[in-house]
Write an enzyme that holds these catalytic residues in place. Structure first.
Site: not given
Ligand code: DGL
Length: 268
Positions: A11, A74, A153, A189
């Protein structure tokens, strides 16, 4: 394939740990090596070219381990760079977008699905395409929610937190007006916001892309005979920037479980 092989999970940072949490709950015997590209987080506000470059490096890093499968944990990375990396690396790839799209298409009753995600995920149209491939008659209404990642966060994800509630109400109001009955939480998140979102959208079914990803991973590994059938459950965590922030937030995303040591790895 041996039982000591790992599932490589990556991620942009700490968020993919919600996917790790779901994987641990679903298939606890699997060994997991996790890479969080904390030096380059967030991916969600970056260009397609930049995200693709980072994602290629993420998979290169994981390829150094004995990997039997890679999970793109991600939504942004999966939406933008899945096709590129699956052509470049001879590994089975699993993601978050297709499983969540499939689940939402199965669950909706009125055919109106909302998707909330980062700017990059929403502009890629990945969820619209994935849901459209399953059932072109479904309507998908997407909303980019760029303020949610930094708020989560910074610990602002709980019920009765006025800041997150105000921001979420503003983002979710247009989806409510569109009469959706299912909402995809299309970002790592957002599972942490489950309670606040349920309160704002009563009666709407929420689909966690992290849970959907773990279920699809289990089914995919089983189908290809890749499930671990012996002793396992090893976890290793690597990050590309200082491990301190990652270590201090990891347990929130892992749902209280902290296990394994975080090591720093520089991609440079
Ligand atoms: N991990 C990202 C997502 O699931 C969120 C955080 C980011 O923008 O890197 O899209």
């Amino acid at each position: 394939m041996s039982n000591s092989d790992f599932i490589g999970v990556f991620d942009s940072g700490v968020g993919g740990l919600t996917v790790v949490k779901s994987i641990i709950e679903t298939i606890p015997d699997e060994n997991i090596v996790y890479f969080g590209d904390t030096a380059h987080v967030p991916y969600g506000s970056r260009s397609k070219e930049q995200i693709t470059e980072y994602v290629i490096d993420d998979v290169k890093f994981l390829s150094k381990f004995n990997i039997k499968a890679v999970v793109i944990a991600c939504n942004t990375a999966d939406s933008i760079a899945r096709d590129t990396v699956s052509k470049m690396f001879p590994l089975p790839f699993f993601g978050v977008v297709n499983p969540a799209a499939k689940k939402s298409a199965e669950i909706t009753k009125n055919g109106r699905i909302g998707v909330i995600a980062t700017n990059a995920t929403v502009s890629s149209g990945a969820y619209e395409k994935a849901i459209g491939r399953i059932n072109p008659s479904l309507t998908v209404i997407s909303k980019a929610c760029p303020l949610l990642v930094p708020l989560v966060e910074n610990n602002r994800y709980r019920k009765n937190d006025g800041v997150i509630e105000t921001v979420l109400r503003e983002y979710l109001e247009p989806l409510k007006e569109q009469n959706i009955d299912t909402l995809v939480l299309g970002c790592t998140h957002y599972p942490l916001l489950y309670d606040v979102i349920s309160e704002i959208l009563p009666g709407v079914t929420l689909i966690s892309s992290s849970d959907a990803a773990a279920e699809a991973l289990e089914a995919g590994l089983r189908k290809s005979g890749l499930l671990n059938n012996g002793e396992g459950g090893k976890r290793e965590y690597y990050v590309s920037d200082n491990p301190e922030f990652f270590e201090s937030t990891a347990s929130v995303f892992l749902g209280g479980v902290t296990e394994g040591k975080v090591k720093h790895f520089s991609q440079a």
